[in-house]
Scaffold this active site. Sequence first.
Site, mmCIF file in Angstrom:
data_model
loop_
_atom_site.group_PDB
_atom_site.id
_atom_site.type_symbol
_atom_site.label_atom_id
_atom_site.label_comp_id
_atom_site.label_asym_id
_atom_site.label_seq_id
_atom_site.Cartn_x
_atom_site.Cartn_y
_atom_site.Cartn_z
ATOM 1 N N SER A 175 0.477 -1.318 0.076
ATOM 2 C CA SER A 175 0.234 -0.072 -0.017
ATOM 3 C C SER A 175 1.046 1.222 -0.180
ATOM 4 C CB SER A 175 -0.873 -0.186 1.423
ATOM 5 O OG SER A 175 -1.898 1.418 0.911
ATOM 6 N N ASP B 143 9.556 5.348 -10.717
ATOM 7 C CA ASP B 143 9.258 6.182 -11.518
ATOM 8 C C ASP B 143 10.078 7.534 -12.232
ATOM 9 O OD1 ASP B 143 7.241 4.357 -12.118
ATOM 10 O OD2 ASP B 143 5.314 5.225 -11.788
ATOM 11 N N LYS C 118 -0.871 -4.071 -3.410
ATOM 12 C CA LYS C 118 -2.093 -4.030 -2.683
ATOM 13 C C LYS C 118 -2.355 -2.548 -3.493
ATOM 14 C CE LYS C 118 -4.818 -2.361 1.000
ATOM 15 N NZ LYS C 118 -4.777 -0.446 0.826
#
Length: 568
Positions: free
Chosen positions: A295, A306, A320
């Site tokens: 999460s 990223d 998740k």
Amino acid sequence: MKKFIKTQKLKIVIALTALVSITSYSFVDNYFEVSKNLDIFSSLYREVNMYYVDSVDPGKLMKKGIDEMLSTLDPYTNYIPESNIEDYRFMTTGQYGGIGAVIRAKGDFVIVSEPYEGFPADKSGLRAGDIILEIDGKSTKNKKTDEISRALKGSPKTEVKLLIQREGIAKPFEKILVREEIKVKPVPYFGMINNSIGYIKLNSFTENSGRDVADALKELKSKNTLSGLVLDLRGNPGGLLNEAVNISNIFIPRGQEIVSTKGRYKDADRAYKAINEAVDTELPLAVMVNSGSASASEIVSGSLQDLDRAVVIGQRTFGKGLVQTTRPLSYNSQIKITTSKYYIPSGRCIQALDYTHRNEDGSVGKIPDSLVSEFKTSAGRKVYDGGGINPDYSTPIKKLNPICNSLVNKSIIFDFASRYRTLHDSIPKGDFVLTDADWIEFLKYIADKEYDYITKSEKSLEEFKKNSEDELYYETLKSDIETLQSKLNHNKQEDIDKNKTDIVALLEDEIASRYGYQQGRIRESLTHDKEIMKAIDMLNDKATYTGILSGAINASAGEKNEGVKIKN
């Protein structure tokens, strides 16, 4: 011309009317289905309550029905009754009223597993290993751990009386503790791994986690010349979305989008950007993850990956990518409901399980490889959705060998550390090192302890033996099977000697925690944590570090779900 315009207008009106009619019909139809099924449920509930052969607990029956209903959605959509609100508050804030200790079952009773430093259990002198015999005069024998936990919790400034049994002390003794507001630190430890590499361990994403991580980094920078930082998210199950944004913002400049959410309704669609000045956007950063990182941990590790801001090291994360929101219900209860999915800067969602399309038997499958999509980081590196954050730098999963597993699972390591604390008032400052004399004491301690175990090879041979008996081959193979059994029979003492290094590491960690609490355990574990050592190597190897982030070194080696491999 006028006639044509009138005709077109009429067509538009008819089309709109049809659309409204369809929408209205759909809404009315859905409303009818909801009303009908609620009426059926209500009448069924009433009939069971009135006519079932035995008396029923209405609250318990309803709770079971609600839980089963919600289980058909996803594991994160939960009903929170008023009685569990305090537990939920602890999950989001890290705060609760109590004595400040972790407890666990052992035999017929519960024991103190770990007292939190500076809170009532610690201040009263309770230690790890202490057995709680009574609470306020009531026996705890055969009570469940959650029952004991509820009895220990309560409003701050209220008293609770415990009867304690401790190894090395003949008679049980009483302790009267005054409950306090307990705030569990999201950052249990930060410090320097060596002269130039800093380390921050983050256990949860509760309120003010971002502030605590930022303060830790600022202190490390003010007292040391940092050449790199390790942010450890291993085993961190996540928490508050806004705290994940705040922590990412520590390393990412203001204005950069960190995560976005998309749901069924527009209200759930939102972009979260870094709104504060970053603490440091240049410091080389390694983020540690494993399968227990979920999460919010995946938002941080994924956004930093990223944006090519950090090298992610470890194993694939949990996967998740669902966001929950709490909504109030009647009688002070709440529902925690999945309202959206989150997407990190590359555009990918890392949700691993597809709860929307269940199998015919109700089971949930992983996102199939055929539906996994490729995305790009800011530097053009390939990353993929459909199953957690894949590390840039893969490390093997750490597994305990059978003898160590047995010593841990049967509490022998734990119990020896408790005994050690009783016999030694203090240990030398700095990293704790088990002496040869300590090792000999440990060997004496386990001499009469039961810690036998079955190896995988023994299990396989036993299964082969059973199959051969079922298929009537056993008599033919009997001598060969017995020969293999005699060769496989493990010698526990040989196993102890062969795995001494691993056992000593476990003992050092556990003993260090008796004197230094959670900080002591973490600090001690860093001295022999192979994954941390790999992170240090990565941060010191500037060419590899910058090469991975720039895309000059292909971290994925052109394959999905694979990171750079490390030789051990």
